[in-house]
Design a protein around this motif. Structure first.
Motif, PDB file in Angstrom:
ATOM      1  N   PHE A 249      -0.863   1.215   9.120  1.00 28.54           N
ATOM      2  CA  PHE A 249      -1.867   0.890   8.109  1.00 28.54           C
ATOM      3  C   PHE A 249      -3.193   1.612   8.334  1.00 28.54           C
ATOM      4  CE2 PHE A 249       0.883  -2.969   7.736  1.00 28.54           C
ATOM      5  CZ  PHE A 249       1.300  -2.714   6.442  1.00 28.54           C
ATOM      6  N   ASP A 250      -3.519   1.941   9.569  1.00 19.49           N
ATOM      7  CA  ASP A 250      -4.755   2.673   9.822  1.00 19.49           C
ATOM      8  C   ASP A 250      -4.615   4.150   9.460  1.00 19.49           C
ATOM      9  OD1 ASP A 250      -5.948   0.380  10.706  1.00 19.49           O
ATOM     10  OD2 ASP A 250      -5.696   0.833  12.842  1.00 19.49           O
ATOM     11  N   THR A 251      -3.441   4.715   9.757  1.00 18.92           N
ATOM     12  CA  THR A 251      -3.189   6.123   9.461  1.00 18.92           C
ATOM     13  C   THR A 251      -1.780   6.259   8.902  1.00 18.92           C
ATOM     14  OG1 THR A 251      -4.546   6.676  11.401  1.00 18.92           O
ATOM     15  CG2 THR A 251      -3.319   8.476  10.379  1.00 18.92           C
ATOM     16  N   PRO A 252      -1.567   5.970   7.626  1.00 14.15           N
ATOM     17  CA  PRO A 252      -0.224   6.044   7.052  1.00 14.15           C
ATOM     18  C   PRO A 252       0.403   7.415   7.305  1.00 14.15           C
ATOM     19  CG  PRO A 252      -1.716   4.971   5.524  1.00 14.15           C
ATOM     20  CD  PRO A 252      -2.563   5.508   6.639  1.00 14.15           C
ATOM     21  N   PRO A 253       1.715   7.442   7.668  1.00 13.66           N
ATOM     22  CA  PRO A 253       2.317   8.674   8.166  1.00 13.66           C
ATOM     23  C   PRO A 253       2.699   9.704   7.107  1.00 13.66           C
ATOM     24  CG  PRO A 253       3.894   6.866   8.261  1.00 13.66           C
ATOM     25  CD  PRO A 253       2.594   6.268   7.857  1.00 13.66           C
ATOM     26  N   THR A 254       2.707   9.340   5.822  1.00 12.30           N
ATOM     27  CA  THR A 254       3.040  10.299   4.773  1.00 12.30           C
ATOM     28  C   THR A 254       2.039  10.154   3.633  1.00 12.30           C
ATOM     29  OG1 THR A 254       4.497   8.813   3.524  1.00 12.30           O
ATOM     30  CG2 THR A 254       5.504  10.082   5.337  1.00 12.30           C
ATOM     31  N   ASP A 255       1.977  11.168   2.783  1.00 15.39           N
ATOM     32  CA  ASP A 255       1.075  11.105   1.632  1.00 15.39           C
ATOM     33  C   ASP A 255       1.446   9.944   0.715  1.00 15.39           C
ATOM     34  OD1 ASP A 255      -0.333  13.286   2.536  1.00 15.39           O
ATOM     35  OD2 ASP A 255       0.707  14.723   1.232  1.00 15.39           O
ATOM     36  N   ARG A 256       2.745   9.747   0.500  1.00 16.63           N
ATOM     37  CA  ARG A 256       3.189   8.665  -0.402  1.00 16.63           C
ATOM     38  C   ARG A 256       2.810   7.302   0.163  1.00 16.63           C
ATOM     39  NH1 ARG A 256       3.436   5.843  -3.826  1.00 16.63           N
ATOM     40  NH2 ARG A 256       5.138   5.210  -5.214  1.00 16.63           N
ATOM     41  N   ALA A 257       3.013   7.110   1.471  1.00 14.45           N
ATOM     42  CA  ALA A 257       2.622   5.852   2.100  1.00 14.45           C
ATOM     43  C   ALA A 257       1.113   5.662   2.037  1.00 14.45           C
ATOM     44  CB  ALA A 257       3.107   5.811   3.548  1.00 14.45           C
ATOM     45  N   ARG A 258       0.383   6.741   2.204  1.00 15.43           N
ATOM     46  CA  ARG A 258      -1.080   6.660   2.165  1.00 15.43           C
ATOM     47  C   ARG A 258      -1.560   6.203   0.785  1.00 15.43           C
ATOM     48  NH1 ARG A 258      -1.848  11.603   3.410  1.00 15.43           N
ATOM     49  NH2 ARG A 258      -1.450  11.163   5.606  1.00 15.43           N
ATOM     50  N   LEU A 259      -0.973   6.748  -0.261  1.00 13.32           N
ATOM     51  CA  LEU A 259      -1.342   6.345  -1.619  1.00 13.32           C
ATOM     52  C   LEU A 259      -0.999   4.888  -1.874  1.00 13.32           C
ATOM     53  CD1 LEU A 259      -0.182   9.507  -3.614  1.00 13.32           C
ATOM     54  CD2 LEU A 259      -2.542   8.708  -3.307  1.00 13.32           C
ATOM     55  N   PHE A 260       0.159   4.463  -1.388  1.00 16.24           N
ATOM     56  CA  PHE A 260       0.581   3.076  -1.589  1.00 16.24           C
ATOM     57  C   PHE A 260      -0.373   2.113  -0.890  1.00 16.24           C
ATOM     58  CE2 PHE A 260       2.947  -0.700  -0.206  1.00 16.24           C
ATOM     59  CZ  PHE A 260       3.434  -1.156  -1.412  1.00 16.24           C
ATOM     60  N   VAL A 261      -0.680   2.378   0.366  1.00 20.24           N
ATOM     61  CA  VAL A 261      -1.590   1.502   1.109  1.00 20.24           C
ATOM     62  C   VAL A 261      -2.969   1.491   0.463  1.00 20.24           C
ATOM     63  CG1 VAL A 261      -2.770   1.196   3.327  1.00 20.24           C
ATOM     64  CG2 VAL A 261      -0.323   1.727   3.279  1.00 20.24           C
ATOM     65  N   ALA A 262      -3.447   2.652   0.054  1.00 22.50           N
ATOM     66  CA  ALA A 262      -4.772   2.730  -0.578  1.00 22.50           C
ATOM     67  C   ALA A 262      -4.811   1.926  -1.874  1.00 22.50           C
ATOM     68  CB  ALA A 262      -5.140   4.176  -0.835  1.00 22.50           C
ATOM     69  N   SER A 263      -3.728   1.979  -2.644  1.00 23.91           N
ATOM     70  CA  SER A 263      -3.706   1.239  -3.920  1.00 23.91           C
ATOM     71  C   SER A 263      -3.759  -0.254  -3.678  1.00 23.91           C
ATOM     72  CB  SER A 263      -2.453   1.612  -4.723  1.00 23.91           C
ATOM     73  OG  SER A 263      -1.275   1.090  -4.106  1.00 23.91           O
ATOM     74  N   HIS A 264      -3.157  -0.742  -2.594  1.00 21.97           N
ATOM     75  CA  HIS A 264      -3.189  -2.170  -2.307  1.00 21.97           C
ATOM     76  C   HIS A 264      -4.546  -2.588  -1.734  1.00 21.97           C
ATOM     77  CE1 HIS A 264       1.022  -2.207  -3.238  1.00 21.97           C
ATOM     78  NE2 HIS A 264       1.085  -3.499  -2.981  1.00 21.97           N
ATOM     79  N   ARG A 265      -5.217  -1.684  -1.074  1.00 21.32           N
ATOM     80  CA  ARG A 265      -6.563  -2.015  -0.584  1.00 21.32           C
ATOM     81  C   ARG A 265      -7.534  -2.168  -1.749  1.00 21.32           C
ATOM     82  NH1 ARG A 265      -6.346   2.356   4.305  1.00 21.32           N
ATOM     83  NH2 ARG A 265      -5.457   0.974   5.909  1.00 21.32           N
ATOM     84  N   ARG A 266      -7.313  -1.403  -2.812  1.00 18.02           N
ATOM     85  CA  ARG A 266      -8.192  -1.496  -3.985  1.00 18.02           C
ATOM     86  C   ARG A 266      -7.888  -2.712  -4.835  1.00 18.02           C
ATOM     87  NH1 ARG A 266      -6.965   4.102  -4.302  1.00 18.02           N
ATOM     88  NH2 ARG A 266      -5.499   3.659  -5.997  1.00 18.02           N
ATOM     89  N   ALA A 267      -6.634  -3.237  -4.726  1.00 18.63           N
ATOM     90  CA  ALA A 267      -6.205  -4.333  -5.612  1.00 18.63           C
ATOM     91  C   ALA A 267      -6.982  -5.617  -5.332  1.00 18.63           C
ATOM     92  CB  ALA A 267      -4.705  -4.574  -5.437  1.00 18.63           C
TER      93      ALA A 267
END
Length: 267
Positions: A249-267
């Motif tokens: 969660f601190d450093t998502p390992p792929t671009d797709r995972a990074r986008l997914f985690v970021a979208s949930h942080r904004r939700a």
């Protein structure tokens, strides 16, 4: 307060669950695309990912609520749903599959309690039908488990008389009553009002702290971070990334995972 994942005892080395080359298709639609997964006894695995990525289908194929199209699942080294005949795999009969399924507890998103049975009898009936326990033994165990999940005084209540959080705790007690080797949770709090989520989270966290083997599909990333030993990110029917929760969660390992985690942080 339950112990965080990092404080639990070291995990055993013999796999509790082994999944190899698992696929599932509905007609021409491929939902699972070659899942390989090993889970140790006592490990808590959280599965996250976008809707339609195959998370719930994966859980349902693990205990044969859905038949895989190909691939194998082993629980404690035993093939689930099939047996070997020479070089081939042959499907087991429904009775044998039911007995195996009892070793893989499943907690559903929408509780799946029998509306005409009380909380106690929902737990009793599961034991009698799946394990052939006597009703007297099943009732004694059901009462202990209702106390375990904080509902000893609700044994005679019907599902309609219980809140969503209480119904889900009955469903967890029902799963535990079968003495499963593995517990699967499919979005266990997504059908609950926000104020009821914590009571279910608390029970699951206590099970994790006890050293039970859990696989939890969840959209709640903070909860996944708190209880899991490992996070799996599914996308398009594959396990696209995995890692320890803090690193993931601190450093998502792929671009797709990074986008997914970021979208949930904004939700």
């Amino acid at each position: 307060m339950s112990a965080p994942a990092a404080e639990r005892p070291a995990l055993a080395t013999v796999p509790r669950l082994e999944v190899a080359a698992l696929t599932k298709s509905y007609g021409d639609t491929e939902v699972l695309r070659g899942i390989d997964l090993t889970i140790a006894p006592g490990e808590v695995v959280a599965i996250i990912g976008p809707s339609g990525s195959g998370k719930s289908t994966l859980l349902r194929t693990l205990n044969r609520l859905e038949e895989p199209t190909s691939g194998v699942v082993r629980l404690d080294g035993e093939l689930i749903g099939v047996r070997r005949r020479g070089d081939h795999l042959v499907a087991l009969g429904e009775g044998r599959v039911r007995r195996q399924r009892a070793r893989i507890g499943f907690v559903f998103q929408h509780f799946n309690l029998f509306p005409h049975l009380t909380a106690l009898d929902n737990i009793v009936e599961a034991q009698v039908s799946a394990l052939r326990r006597s009703r007297a033994d099943a009732r004694e165990r059901a009462r202990r488990l209702l106390d375990r999940v904080g509902l000893a005084d609700h044994a005679g209540h019907y599902p309609r008389q219980l809140s969503g959080g209480q119904q889900q705790r009955v469903a967890i007690a029902r799963a535990l009553a079968l003495d499963p080797s593995l517990l699967l949770f499919d979005e266990p709090t997504s059908a609950l009002d926000p104020e009821l989520v914590d009571e279910v989270h608390r029970v699951i966290a206590e099970l994790a702290a006890e050293g039970r083997t859990l696989v939890v599909v969840t959209h709640e990333l903070g909860f996944a971070r708190r209880i899991a030993d490992r996070v799996l990110f599914m996308d398009s029917g594959r396990i696209a990334a995995s890692g320890r929760p803090s690193a993931f969660f601190d450093t998502p390992p792929t671009d797709r995972a990074r986008l997914f985690v970021a979208s949930h942080r904004r939700a």
